[in-house]
Write an enzyme that holds these catalytic residues in place. Structure first.
Site, mmCIF file in Angstrom:
data_model
loop_
_atom_site.group_PDB
_atom_site.id
_atom_site.type_symbol
_atom_site.label_atom_id
_atom_site.label_comp_id
_atom_site.label_asym_id
_atom_site.label_seq_id
_atom_site.Cartn_x
_atom_site.Cartn_y
_atom_site.Cartn_z
ATOM 1 N N LYS A 1 9.938 13.128 -62.679
ATOM 2 C CA LYS A 1 11.109 13.170 -63.712
ATOM 3 C C LYS A 1 10.227 12.860 -64.843
ATOM 4 C CE LYS A 1 13.961 14.007 -60.370
ATOM 5 N NZ LYS A 1 14.998 13.492 -59.461
HETATM 6 C C1 LIG Z 1 15.707 12.767 -58.141
HETATM 7 C C2 LIG Z 1 16.879 12.996 -57.983
HETATM 8 C C3 LIG Z 1 18.096 12.310 -57.645
HETATM 9 C C4 LIG Z 1 17.251 11.346 -56.560
HETATM 10 O O1 LIG Z 1 16.425 10.593 -57.018
HETATM 11 P P1 LIG Z 1 15.995 9.046 -56.768
HETATM 12 O O2 LIG Z 1 15.466 7.676 -57.546
HETATM 13 O O3 LIG Z 1 14.769 9.168 -55.836
HETATM 14 O O4 LIG Z 1 16.765 8.596 -55.472
HETATM 15 C C5 LIG Z 1 19.197 11.917 -58.196
HETATM 16 N N1 LIG Z 1 20.463 12.540 -58.172
HETATM 17 C C6 LIG Z 1 19.647 14.480 -58.859
HETATM 18 C C7 LIG Z 1 20.034 15.261 -59.741
HETATM 19 C C8 LIG Z 1 18.127 13.795 -58.825
HETATM 20 O O5 LIG Z 1 17.582 15.271 -59.589
#
Ligand SMILES: *Cc1c(COP(=O)(O)O)cnc(C)c1O
Length: 389
Positions: free
Chosen positions: A189
């Site tokens: 991210k």
């Molecule tokens: C990556 C992602 C998540 C999950 O995030 P985590 O921190 O790994 O739990 C949830 N929603 C979306 C849209 C994502 O891209």
């Protein structure tokens, strides 16, 4: 040119931007006695709230935890329904299902990949207790239309902002258009704490409740206890806390965020320009007038005639050293858990299915230069030229 003389580069889809500042911040935590319940988490929360313009931010162990806690704090439970876009990470739907509620899926706008207001309207039934929005590729969704639907029915709207840090509409950050927003600090991210997440809200009562739910439902934080052991448990909660090492990383990463977002924007625009003359593809809309975008990635949707060759294109890119991804490879209602539980018709969610079946997500992260973007664009165009008759 690579060391072996080939025209190959090393361009992974994502790479965390970890510098000497992050290393030192983590070592600083390890030099002290406090790994949990410390000042760094509280400081990171204040800094994240300031960055987004929220009155409160609550740090948690992941975005999945954040989504779960928000729905729990809103009282979502068995028999309730939560509308979720069909094109998202499973976490968005799982958050509802953890609580015994039903994830009811809605199709997305084929141009943006974000929740389609008409699809939302059709998915709302009498048991609907919450609406989940996902800002696909970092571009804020159609908030005015979705807010109007949510407000008219008095249903709270929650934003999954895992892809949309930096996304704003008229200056209002994603996550503040409804009751709460949830962020992810997973390594690919925009910014990372290894694992981690954040809830933002302008509702202090909701923030207080989420703070308790993330730590067993204990009524008093560590700092508030005058003597050890002086606490009660007023609700059923989890251990979804963020620790001091993660917060130390996050505090350094948030300082980099303006630069990270600027480089993502430059990279996205450069790649988009390089792909402008390529026929047989549609780029998922990632910028719009009046909105700031998080420019998470550049997602290309192949025309129907090219779909069967997606794997060949991905392989061609990989052979040139270009990492790709697919957001998301299967619409959530067609993942086995949901398919077996709810049995959607194969014809449902056509736009989400098209994106899953035909898209290739190209990197624009700050580990890449504009020159890399030109290379990715040219390599992509070259792959299509070889494939097209
Ligand atoms: C990556 C992602 C998540 C999950 O995030 P985590 O921190 O790994 O739990 C949830 N929603 C979306 C849209 C994502 O891209």
């Amino acid at each position: 040119m690579a060391a072996d003389g080939s025209n190959k580069r090393e361009l992974p889809f994502g790479r965390p931007m970890i510098g000497i500042e992050e290393r030192n911040a983590v070592l600083d935590v390890l030099d002290g006695p406090i790994l949990v319940h410390g000042e760094r988490v509280a400081a990171f929360e204040r800094e994240f709230a300031a960055y987004t313009g929220a009155t409160r931010a609550v740090a948690v162990s992941s975005c999945t935890a954040a989504l779960h806690l928000v729905l729990m704090a809103l009282g979502v439970g068995p028999g309730d329904e939560v509308v979720v876009p069909a094109q998202t990470h499973v976490a968005t739907a799982h958050a509802a299902e953890f609580l015994g509620a039903r994830a009811v899926f809605a199709d997305v706008d084929p141009r943006t990949g974000s929740l389609d207001p008409a699809g939302l309207e059709r998915a709302i039934g009498p048991r609907c207790r919450a609406i989940m929005v996902v800002h696909f590729m970092g571009l804020p969704g159609d908030m005015p239309a979705i807010r109007a639907i949510a407000d008219r029915r008095g249903i709270p709207m929650i934003e999954d902002c895992a892809l949309s840090i930096g996304g704003r509409i008229a200056g209002i950050h994603t996550g503040l258009h409804g009751i709460a927003g949830c962020f992810s600090f997973y390594p690919v991210k925009h910014m990372t704490t290894a694992e981690g997440g954040m809830v933002i809200t302008n509702d202090p009562a909701l923030a207080d409740k989420i703070s308790k739910l993330r730590a067993f439902g204990v009524d008093r934080t560590h700092g508030e206890r005058v003597v050890p052991g002086q606490y009660d448990v007023s609700m059923l909660g989890f251990n979804y806390r963020m620790n001091e090492i993660e917060a130390a990383l996050g505090r350094e990463q948030i300082k980099r965020l303006p630069d990270i977002l600027a480089q993502r924007r430059r990279n996205w625009r450069r790649l988009n320009a390089a792909l402008a003359g390529v026929t047989g593809i549609e780029v998922i809309r990632t910028e719009e007038a009046g909105k700031d975008s998080g420019y998470y990635a550049l997602s290309v949707v192949l025309a129907d005639a090219l779909e069967a060759r997606r794997i060949d294109i991905i392989t061609h890119l990989r052979d040139a050293g270009i990492g790709t991804s697919i957001y998301y490879p299967t619409p959530v209602p067609f993942m086995s858990y949901y398919r077996e539980k709810y049995g959607p018709a194969e014809t449902e969610f056509p736009h989400a299915r098209k994106i899953s079946r035909a898209s290739i997500t190209l990197p624009v992260g700050p580990h890449l230069s504009e020159n890399d973007m030109a290379f990715i664009g040219a390599t992509f165009a070259g792959a299509l030229e070889r494939i097209l008759p």
